[in-house]
Enzyme design. Structure first.
Site, PDB file in Angstrom:
ATOM      1  N   LYS A 222       0.705  -1.258   0.133  1.00  0.00           N
ATOM      2  CA  LYS A 222       0.113   0.041   0.005  1.00  0.00           C
ATOM      3  C   LYS A 222       0.750   1.208  -0.238  1.00  0.00           C
ATOM      4  CE  LYS A 222      -4.501  -1.677   1.830  1.00  0.00           C
ATOM      5  NZ  LYS A 222      -5.166  -1.868   2.763  1.00  0.00           N
ATOM      6  N   ARG A 256      -3.293 -10.013   5.229  1.00  0.00           N
ATOM      7  CA  ARG A 256      -3.960 -10.218   4.095  1.00  0.00           C
ATOM      8  C   ARG A 256      -2.921  -9.673   2.959  1.00  0.00           C
ATOM      9  NH1 ARG A 256      -6.832  -7.106   0.605  1.00  0.00           N
ATOM     10  NH2 ARG A 256      -8.489  -7.635  -0.860  1.00  0.00           N
TER      11      ARG A 256
END
Length: 275
Positions: A222, A256
């Protein structure tokens, strides 16, 4: 001991587990468009399972900032055949479905998926919690400020961790009224948060244990990593590993990730240290 019941199989989370990401969207921030035919999808699923993924999280609606709207019909057309494909080839796979729509959730579970992973914790579909309760499956609830379209315009909190804990605790209480027994909470890194907010959440992640639910952490590749390092999502694997390590040390039960092998190694090594 934390555990969740997936299609009659009890998954213990006293040792953290890894959830592999499979985006079947053309526009996800990292792997958009990479998995659009049966061969590439099955190859990737097999790789993630071989590398040690306990869950595969399949998403057909990109939730990156400013992602275009996708109709319910299109989401189902993208998603449902992929679930059938995976379960035909790998019938023991524990599939999580990344959707905020109750209609999609119901059809996915009926096909054989095991978990609903909702980025909105029910905020984008008033019927979601009732549906999940009726289906009797685990429900992962993520905190998001705003919607995918608006969430990064001006994220604002009085106290980011306290505010998220308050909202998630209310969601946990609401979910319990719908008889959802297996709950997972996700603080929602990057979903209506600044980079500073994200690192504060990571630093204080242990506070989320007060919710008495397994905590899912999704920081894989991210912008909180690659913007700080001034690189790109493609170059953010090392940074992802660093933050996954910190998340495990601070109580994460599920990671995740796009890169399963490296996350599984993280879990093994952190377990050796005794966190």
């Amino acid at each position: 001991m934390k555990s969740i019941n997936c299609k009659g199989k009890l998954i213990a989370l006293d040792t953290p587990k890894v959830m592999g990401i499979l985006n079947v969207t053309p526009d996800s921030f990292y792997d958009g468009g990479m998995y659009k035919d049966a061969s590439s999808i099955l190859t990737q699923v097999e790789k993630m399972l071989t590398d040690g993924a306990t869950f595969i999280d399949v998403g057909a609606y990109s939730s990156r900032p400013n992602a275009p709207e996708v109709s319910t019909k299109e989401e189902k057309q993208r998603l449902l055949p992929i679930l059938e494909l995976i379960l035909t080839k790998f019938p023991q796979t524990i599939l999580s479905v990344d959707t905020f729509r109750s209609e999609v959730a119901r059809e996915a579970i009926n096909i054989g998926a095991a978990i609903i992973n909702d980025i909105s914790a029910g905020n984008l579909d008033a019927n979601m919690m009732q549906t999940v309760g009726e289906l009797g499956v685990p429900y992962s609830m993520m905190h998001m400020q705003g919607t995918p379209k608006t969430m990064q315009q001006n994220p604002n909190y009085e106290n980011v961790v306290n505010d998220i804990l308050k909202e998630l605790s209310e969601k946990v209480a609401l979910a319990r009224t719908h008889k959802i027994n297996d709950l997972i909470v996700d603080p929602g890194f990057g979903f209506g948060k600044t980079i500073a907010h994200n690192y504060t959440i990571l630093q204080l992640l242990q506070l989320f244990e007060s919710l008495d639910c397994p905590v899912l952490v999704g920081v894989s590749r991210k912008s909180m990593i690659y913007k700080v390092l001034e690189t790109t999502p493609q170059e953010a694997l090392n940074g992802t590993t660093v933050l996954n390590t910190i998340a495990l040390q601070n109580g994460a039960s599920i990671l995740r990730v796009h890169d399963v092998k490296e996350a599984v190694e993280c879990v093994k090594l952190v377990e050796m240290v005794g966190f």
